[in-house]
Scaffold this motif. Structure first.
Motif, PDB file in Angstrom:
ATOM      1  N   LEU A 158       0.824  -1.212   0.000  1.00  0.00           N
ATOM      2  CA  LEU A 158       0.000   0.000   0.000  1.00  0.00           C
ATOM      3  C   LEU A 158       0.855   1.258   0.000  1.00  0.00           C
ATOM      4  O   LEU A 158       0.511   2.249  -0.666  1.00  0.00           O
ATOM      5  CB  LEU A 158      -0.928  -0.010   1.215  1.00  0.00           C
ATOM      6  CG  LEU A 158      -2.008  -1.095   1.211  1.00  0.00           C
ATOM      7  CD1 LEU A 158      -2.969  -0.898   2.378  1.00  0.00           C
ATOM      8  CD2 LEU A 158      -2.791  -1.100  -0.091  1.00  0.00           C
ATOM      9  N   VAL A 159       1.967   1.252   0.738  1.00  0.00           N
ATOM     10  CA  VAL A 159       2.876   2.409   0.708  1.00  0.00           C
ATOM     11  C   VAL A 159       3.430   2.602  -0.702  1.00  0.00           C
ATOM     12  O   VAL A 159       3.499   3.728  -1.210  1.00  0.00           O
ATOM     13  CB  VAL A 159       4.018   2.223   1.730  1.00  0.00           C
ATOM     14  CG1 VAL A 159       5.100   3.275   1.516  1.00  0.00           C
ATOM     15  CG2 VAL A 159       3.479   2.328   3.148  1.00  0.00           C
ATOM     16  N   ALA A 160       3.814   1.499  -1.346  1.00  0.00           N
ATOM     17  CA  ALA A 160       4.328   1.596  -2.715  1.00  0.00           C
ATOM     18  C   ALA A 160       3.249   2.078  -3.678  1.00  0.00           C
ATOM     19  O   ALA A 160       3.520   2.871  -4.591  1.00  0.00           O
ATOM     20  CB  ALA A 160       4.866   0.235  -3.154  1.00  0.00           C
ATOM     21  N   THR A 161       2.007   1.608  -3.496  1.00  0.00           N
ATOM     22  CA  THR A 161       0.907   2.053  -4.353  1.00  0.00           C
ATOM     23  C   THR A 161       0.649   3.541  -4.174  1.00  0.00           C
ATOM     24  O   THR A 161       0.417   4.267  -5.155  1.00  0.00           O
ATOM     25  CB  THR A 161      -0.367   1.263  -4.024  1.00  0.00           C
ATOM     26  OG1 THR A 161      -0.125  -0.131  -4.235  1.00  0.00           O
ATOM     27  CG2 THR A 161      -1.525   1.696  -4.909  1.00  0.00           C
ATOM     28  N   LEU A 202       3.716   6.196 -11.592  1.00  0.00           N
ATOM     29  CA  LEU A 202       4.405   4.965 -11.959  1.00  0.00           C
ATOM     30  C   LEU A 202       3.394   3.834 -12.078  1.00  0.00           C
ATOM     31  O   LEU A 202       2.298   3.918 -11.521  1.00  0.00           O
ATOM     32  CB  LEU A 202       5.470   4.615 -10.907  1.00  0.00           C
ATOM     33  CG  LEU A 202       6.618   5.622 -10.756  1.00  0.00           C
ATOM     34  CD1 LEU A 202       7.493   5.245  -9.570  1.00  0.00           C
ATOM     35  CD2 LEU A 202       7.452   5.692 -12.025  1.00  0.00           C
ATOM     36  N   PRO A 203       3.729   2.735 -12.785  1.00  0.00           N
ATOM     37  CA  PRO A 203       2.799   1.602 -12.899  1.00  0.00           C
ATOM     38  C   PRO A 203       2.521   0.988 -11.531  1.00  0.00           C
ATOM     39  O   PRO A 203       3.430   0.525 -10.851  1.00  0.00           O
ATOM     40  CB  PRO A 203       3.530   0.622 -13.828  1.00  0.00           C
ATOM     41  CG  PRO A 203       4.961   1.050 -13.830  1.00  0.00           C
ATOM     42  CD  PRO A 203       4.949   2.528 -13.590  1.00  0.00           C
ATOM     43  N   ARG A 204       1.248   0.966 -11.155  1.00  0.00           N
ATOM     44  CA  ARG A 204       0.864   0.583  -9.797  1.00  0.00           C
ATOM     45  C   ARG A 204       1.194  -0.866  -9.476  1.00  0.00           C
ATOM     46  O   ARG A 204       1.739  -1.177  -8.416  1.00  0.00           O
ATOM     47  CB  ARG A 204      -0.640   0.816  -9.606  1.00  0.00           C
ATOM     48  CG  ARG A 204      -1.130   0.513  -8.207  1.00  0.00           C
ATOM     49  CD  ARG A 204      -2.630   0.523  -8.147  1.00  0.00           C
ATOM     50  NE  ARG A 204      -3.213  -0.565  -8.915  1.00  0.00           N
ATOM     51  CZ  ARG A 204      -3.366  -1.814  -8.441  1.00  0.00           C
ATOM     52  NH1 ARG A 204      -2.945  -2.110  -7.227  1.00  0.00           N
ATOM     53  NH2 ARG A 204      -3.908  -2.747  -9.183  1.00  0.00           N
ATOM     54  N   GLN A 205       0.883  -1.795 -10.388  1.00  0.00           N
ATOM     55  CA  GLN A 205       1.012  -3.213 -10.069  1.00  0.00           C
ATOM     56  C   GLN A 205       2.455  -3.616  -9.831  1.00  0.00           C
ATOM     57  O   GLN A 205       2.768  -4.350  -8.892  1.00  0.00           O
ATOM     58  CB  GLN A 205       0.386  -4.061 -11.170  1.00  0.00           C
ATOM     59  CG  GLN A 205      -1.139  -3.974 -11.196  1.00  0.00           C
ATOM     60  CD  GLN A 205      -1.730  -4.895 -12.246  1.00  0.00           C
ATOM     61  OE1 GLN A 205      -1.158  -5.106 -13.297  1.00  0.00           O
ATOM     62  NE2 GLN A 205      -2.899  -5.444 -11.957  1.00  0.00           N
ATOM     63  N   VAL A 224       6.686  -5.036  -5.719  1.00  0.00           N
ATOM     64  CA  VAL A 224       7.999  -4.785  -5.116  1.00  0.00           C
ATOM     65  C   VAL A 224       7.838  -4.353  -3.658  1.00  0.00           C
ATOM     66  O   VAL A 224       8.566  -4.811  -2.766  1.00  0.00           O
ATOM     67  CB  VAL A 224       8.768  -3.726  -5.920  1.00  0.00           C
ATOM     68  CG1 VAL A 224      10.055  -3.336  -5.209  1.00  0.00           C
ATOM     69  CG2 VAL A 224       9.085  -4.245  -7.316  1.00  0.00           C
ATOM     70  N   GLY A 225       6.873  -3.479  -3.408  1.00  0.00           N
ATOM     71  CA  GLY A 225       6.626  -3.025  -2.043  1.00  0.00           C
ATOM     72  C   GLY A 225       6.185  -4.154  -1.126  1.00  0.00           C
ATOM     73  O   GLY A 225       6.586  -4.220   0.045  1.00  0.00           O
ATOM     74  N   ALA A 226       5.358  -5.072  -1.658  1.00  0.00           N
ATOM     75  CA  ALA A 226       4.903  -6.200  -0.850  1.00  0.00           C
ATOM     76  C   ALA A 226       6.066  -7.093  -0.452  1.00  0.00           C
ATOM     77  O   ALA A 226       6.166  -7.546   0.698  1.00  0.00           O
ATOM     78  CB  ALA A 226       3.845  -7.001  -1.610  1.00  0.00           C
ATOM     79  N   VAL A 227       6.966  -7.359  -1.396  1.00  0.00           N
ATOM     80  CA  VAL A 227       8.133  -8.200  -1.095  1.00  0.00           C
ATOM     81  C   VAL A 227       9.034  -7.509  -0.074  1.00  0.00           C
ATOM     82  O   VAL A 227       9.514  -8.140   0.890  1.00  0.00           O
ATOM     83  CB  VAL A 227       8.907  -8.502  -2.391  1.00  0.00           C
ATOM     84  CG1 VAL A 227      10.217  -9.213  -2.078  1.00  0.00           C
ATOM     85  CG2 VAL A 227       8.062  -9.356  -3.329  1.00  0.00           C
ATOM     86  N   MET A 228       9.262  -6.210  -0.240  1.00  0.00           N
ATOM     87  CA  MET A 228      10.110  -5.483   0.699  1.00  0.00           C
ATOM     88  C   MET A 228       9.467  -5.423   2.084  1.00  0.00           C
ATOM     89  O   MET A 228      10.156  -5.555   3.105  1.00  0.00           O
ATOM     90  CB  MET A 228      10.382  -4.079   0.166  1.00  0.00           C
ATOM     91  CG  MET A 228      11.229  -4.050  -1.098  1.00  0.00           C
ATOM     92  SD  MET A 228      11.505  -2.371  -1.729  1.00  0.00           S
ATOM     93  CE  MET A 228      12.441  -1.660  -0.370  1.00  0.00           C
ATOM     94  N   VAL A 240       0.403 -13.312   0.175  1.00  0.00           N
ATOM     95  CA  VAL A 240      -0.060 -11.928   0.324  1.00  0.00           C
ATOM     96  C   VAL A 240       0.408 -11.076  -0.850  1.00  0.00           C
ATOM     97  O   VAL A 240      -0.331 -10.216  -1.342  1.00  0.00           O
ATOM     98  CB  VAL A 240       0.428 -11.340   1.666  1.00  0.00           C
ATOM     99  CG1 VAL A 240       0.064  -9.869   1.780  1.00  0.00           C
ATOM    100  CG2 VAL A 240      -0.192 -12.110   2.829  1.00  0.00           C
ATOM    101  N   THR A 241       1.623 -11.295  -1.314  1.00  0.00           N
ATOM    102  CA  THR A 241       2.110 -10.552  -2.479  1.00  0.00           C
ATOM    103  C   THR A 241       1.248 -10.825  -3.706  1.00  0.00           C
ATOM    104  O   THR A 241       0.975  -9.926  -4.503  1.00  0.00           O
ATOM    105  CB  THR A 241       3.572 -10.934  -2.775  1.00  0.00           C
ATOM    106  OG1 THR A 241       4.382 -10.640  -1.628  1.00  0.00           O
ATOM    107  CG2 THR A 241       4.100 -10.167  -3.972  1.00  0.00           C
TER     108      THR A 241
END
Length: 327
Positions: free
Chosen positions: A93-96, A104-107, A112-116, A248-249
């Motif tokens: 959600l932070v990355a989105t 930037l492309p949301r998906q 990437v944000g989910a993995v991090m 979850v990712t």
């Protein structure tokens, strides 16, 4: 052994039927064999990847739940209890939110944000409870308490981050964020990676099932019988965290699969991990495929978040199973 083979064979057949049904049917009806090229394209490009994504995510969550229940020796443990899912969701959600501001492309950014976020949660978890994982508990009652309490606090912290992001998000982003949080199986780009993780976790779990059976009876008991308890506890936590992070990712936070499926199977077929873990993968995958089919067809053409269906089915099913248990 014949009983175990029979149980797993029945579950494999049922899971296969669920997967076929989820792949053939959708919001526009069921496709007929031998249809036109448009039907074939819809089947291969949309419905089959969607069904396979649901099956993979369900298998990951169910195996993670079964492993967490062994590790914590608590039948109410689930994949989300240690905060890994919260970290993954918060990171996505932070990355989105950042992608919306930067156009930037949301998906891609969300993945990437989910993995991090999942990686950060695992690092924090091991950093805070690493010492307790590397030694045997002083008493059976203390086993997993520190790990559980730390995970609950991490989940609460990441939950606050999620709430903050939802508060700051623009109206155009908010609906997509909430839908993803409640379970979204539309993105199948990372299906090969998630499927590989599911296979690896299943193989590791099956190979270590005899040792997990001893661990479920207590750390000291397992240690006396020659089980490397410390290494096994760390490896179990890593396997469950990896499966949770992958699920979850791929699909957001889908509740009750990791709690109801392994707990229900334990009440029905026993606590032998040699049977329970592969059975959980099959039942979790088939069950989530059917739940996703219901989400796509109950109020078609509107699609419901699959987490709503799993909650509506999981709550009464869990209460019924609990009422029939002997404890």
């Amino acid at each position: 052994m014949r009983r175990a083979i029979g149980i797993l064979s029945c579950l494999a057949v049922l899971a296969g039927l669920a997967l076929v049904l989820a792949g053939m049917c959708g919001s526009t009806g069921c496709l007929r064999p031998g249809g036109d090229s448009a039907d074939a394209a819809m089947l291969l490009q949309l419905r089959v990847p969607h069904a396979l994504t649901a099956f993979t995510v369900g298998a990951l969550l169910a195996m993670a739940g079964a492993l967490m229940q062994v590790l914590l020796r608590n039948p109410l443990a689930e994949p989300y209890v240690l905060g890994v899912s919260g970290g993954s969701a918060a990171g996505a959600l932070v990355a989105t939110l950042a992608a919306g501001y930067a156009s930037l492309p949301r998906q891609n950014i969300a993945a990437v944000g989910a993995v991090m976020g999942a990686g950060l949660a695992v690092i924090l978890l091991f950093g805070l409870v690493g010492k307790s994982l590397r030694r045997l508990p002083l008493s059976p009652m203390a086993a997993g308490h520190r790990l559980l309490l730390t995970g609950v606090m991490l989940a609460a912290g990441f939950g606050a981050v999620i709430t903050l992001v939802l508060t700051l998000a623009a109206d155009s982003q908010l609906r997509g964020m909430v839908f993803w949080l409640m379970g979204d199986l539309e993105d199948s780009r990372f299906l090969p990676v998630a499927a590989m993780i599911a296979v690896l976790v299943l193989l590791w779990s099956t190979w270590n099932a005899p040792r997990l059976n001893l661990l479920a009876r207590g750390e000291s008991f397992a240690q006396l019988l020659g089980v490397p308890v410390v290494r096994l506890r760390v490896a179990t936590l890593c396997a469950a965290s990896l499966a949770t992070a992958a699920a979850v990712t791929m699909a957001g936070t889908i509740g009750f699969v990791g709690l109801v499926v392994p707990h229900g199977l334990r009440l029905l077929i026993g606590n032998d991990q040699r049977v329970l873990l592969p059975a959980a993968a099959l039942a979790g995958g088939g069950g989530l495929a059917l739940a996703d089919l219901a989400a796509r067809t109950v109020v078609a053409p509107t699609q419901l978040p699959v987490g709503v269906i799993t909650a509506l089915i999981g709550v009464p099913l869990f209460l019924w199973l609990l009422s029939r248990s002997r404890t």
